[in-house]
Design a protein around this motif. Sequence first.
Motif, PDB file in Angstrom:
ATOM      1  N   UNK A   1       0.638  -1.357  -0.123  1.00  0.00           N
ATOM      2  CA  UNK A   1      -0.019  -0.021  -0.043  1.00  0.00           C
ATOM      3  C   UNK A   1       0.756   1.244  -0.039  1.00  0.00           C
ATOM      4  N   UNK A   2       2.014   1.277  -0.789  1.00  0.00           N
ATOM      5  CA  UNK A   2       2.660   2.522  -0.711  1.00  0.00           C
ATOM      6  C   UNK A   2       3.033   2.671  -2.187  1.00  0.00           C
ATOM      7  N   UNK A   3       3.425   4.049  -2.722  1.00  0.00           N
ATOM      8  CA  UNK A   3       3.716   4.242  -3.974  1.00  0.00           C
ATOM      9  C   UNK A   3       5.015   3.668  -4.408  1.00  0.00           C
ATOM     10  N   UNK A   4       5.420   3.239  -5.613  1.00  0.00           N
ATOM     11  CA  UNK A   4       6.577   2.553  -6.115  1.00  0.00           C
ATOM     12  C   UNK A   4       8.009   3.168  -5.840  1.00  0.00           C
ATOM     13  N   UNK A   5       7.726   4.539  -5.834  1.00  0.00           N
ATOM     14  CA  UNK A   5       8.649   5.521  -5.669  1.00  0.00           C
ATOM     15  C   UNK A   5       9.314   5.348  -4.222  1.00  0.00           C
ATOM     16  N   UNK A   6       8.310   5.480  -3.390  1.00  0.00           N
ATOM     17  CA  UNK A   6       8.399   5.236  -1.928  1.00  0.00           C
ATOM     18  C   UNK A   6       9.528   3.898  -1.705  1.00  0.00           C
ATOM     19  N   UNK A   7       8.793   2.644  -2.214  1.00  0.00           N
ATOM     20  CA  UNK A   7       9.633   1.580  -2.060  1.00  0.00           C
ATOM     21  C   UNK A   7      11.189   1.627  -2.577  1.00  0.00           C
ATOM     22  N   UNK A   8      11.314   2.216  -3.502  1.00  0.00           N
ATOM     23  CA  UNK A   8      12.701   2.604  -3.976  1.00  0.00           C
ATOM     24  C   UNK A   8      13.358   3.287  -2.947  1.00  0.00           C
ATOM     25  N   UNK A   9      12.903   4.423  -2.547  1.00  0.00           N
ATOM     26  CA  UNK A   9      13.422   5.234  -1.678  1.00  0.00           C
ATOM     27  C   UNK A   9      13.909   4.736  -0.052  1.00  0.00           C
ATOM     28  N   UNK A  10      13.038   3.871   0.272  1.00  0.00           N
ATOM     29  CA  UNK A  10      13.037   3.429   1.361  1.00  0.00           C
ATOM     30  C   UNK A  10      14.270   2.143   1.504  1.00  0.00           C
ATOM     31  N   UNK A  11      14.046   1.296   0.468  1.00  0.00           N
ATOM     32  CA  UNK A  11      15.068   0.287   0.446  1.00  0.00           C
ATOM     33  C   UNK A  11      16.506   0.928   0.203  1.00  0.00           C
ATOM     34  N   UNK A  12      16.679   1.974  -0.522  1.00  0.00           N
ATOM     35  CA  UNK A  12      18.276   2.490  -0.437  1.00  0.00           C
ATOM     36  C   UNK A  12      18.510   3.122   0.870  1.00  0.00           C
ATOM     37  N   UNK A  13      17.413   3.553   1.428  1.00  0.00           N
ATOM     38  CA  UNK A  13      17.684   4.100   2.785  1.00  0.00           C
ATOM     39  C   UNK A  13      18.466   3.163   3.816  1.00  0.00           C
ATOM     40  N   UNK A  14      17.737   2.029   3.448  1.00  0.00           N
ATOM     41  CA  UNK A  14      17.874   0.642   4.312  1.00  0.00           C
ATOM     42  C   UNK A  14      19.305   0.149   4.325  1.00  0.00           C
ATOM     43  N   UNK A  15      19.534   0.261   2.711  1.00  0.00           N
ATOM     44  CA  UNK A  15      20.929  -0.225   2.560  1.00  0.00           C
ATOM     45  C   UNK A  15      22.034   0.607   3.104  1.00  0.00           C
ATOM     46  N   UNK A  16      21.625   1.749   2.882  1.00  0.00           N
ATOM     47  CA  UNK A  16      22.867   3.043   3.911  1.00  0.00           C
ATOM     48  C   UNK A  16      22.939   2.638   5.053  1.00  0.00           C
ATOM     49  N   UNK A  17      21.735   2.758   5.666  1.00  0.00           N
ATOM     50  CA  UNK A  17      21.692   2.469   7.228  1.00  0.00           C
ATOM     51  C   UNK A  17      22.373   1.231   7.650  1.00  0.00           C
TER      52      UNK A  17
END
Length: 391
Positions: A123-139
């Motif tokens: 239930x999120x926008x596909x761009x949000x999935x992309x941004x969150x995934x990359x933020x998780x990788x950096x974290x």
Amino acid sequence: MAPLRGAKRRRKAAAEKKAAMAAAAAAGGAPGAGGGDWWDGFCMRMSGTLSCIEDAQRFESIFKMPRRTFNYICSLVRDEMMVRSSSYTFLDGKVLSLEDRVAVALIRLNSGGSLVTVGSAVGVNHSTVSLITWRFVEAMEERASHHLRWPDSSEMEKIKSMFEKIQGLPNCCGVVDTTHITMCLSSAEPNCKVWLDHEKNYSMVLQAVISPDMRFMDIVTGWPGSMKESSILHSSGLFKMCEKGARLNGSKQALSDGSEIGEYIIGDAGYPLLPWLLTPYQENNLSDAKVEFNKRHAAAIAVAPRTLVKFKDTWKFLHGEMWRPDKHKLPRIIHVCCMLHNIIIGLQGSAMVEADMSNNHDANYKQQVCQLADENAVMVRDKLSEHLVSS
């Protein structure tokens, strides 16, 4: 804007952290709390196809890890993931909590689904999935690096003890192996041919040194699939450190003939025979001692392909279903998946190690063969072979 200094910087950091925690609480529970409210709400957003599965099994079927492991990962990445806390929302406008964000990233990595597919599922926008995934990788890069490192001396003694107890190989410190991370590239992409491997797939290679309990101790990735195992080894930091004596330089162990053998790792026939990297005998008509060495070597080395099968089965993002992956980001994603693998192993214990898995991590790839052999390594391997049949 002028740089923040002293108390002003600290006040801003405290305000951001307070806002992050408030947003997380509003979205279903305080960060790291792991309360049932968050999981119940998240399940409601997911497809109903898993509703008949018991709660614990449903959680593990989605995230490929127990709840306590998920909670630990949340605790690692909390600060980095909750910066700009109100930036990520569900389609209904509700702000994603810490757990929501980690869940989205893990589903993206372990399902292999597209951004659109994952976004629709939660239930999120596909761009949000992309941004969150990359933020998780950096974290994860920032907070979890200690989960993938070369063992210290006391840890290495335990590893050597495990190898000797299981297969009778004295002073063995690990197994080195490689696997191909396939990619979907366009033939029109510049320099695409360098990524075309020997089996006509576009791929990136992961080289890993693996412990007997299936942990990654050292990895190198980013090299194109067209490179041979031996070439990747020679280009790695592992090779340089071992050659100059900065690694595998621990205590030696006495053999039955009175000689000593230093620390070493083992690898398959695709690697050169070196004093610190012992490979199997490849000639015909082997002596009993050499047959015994090959037998024990094969049994000990099997932990590496089993580990790589489990690794690639868990993180399906690495299965080549991405269209035109960013080849600069992919090595970092592989690295983070390796850290996640180690975290799961560390918290799950023997349950994962004892799982029944095949050894086919590179389906349809032929065994590479390297004929390079160091003269001193030949003597080391021969002495070890004689020791195995006389001890």
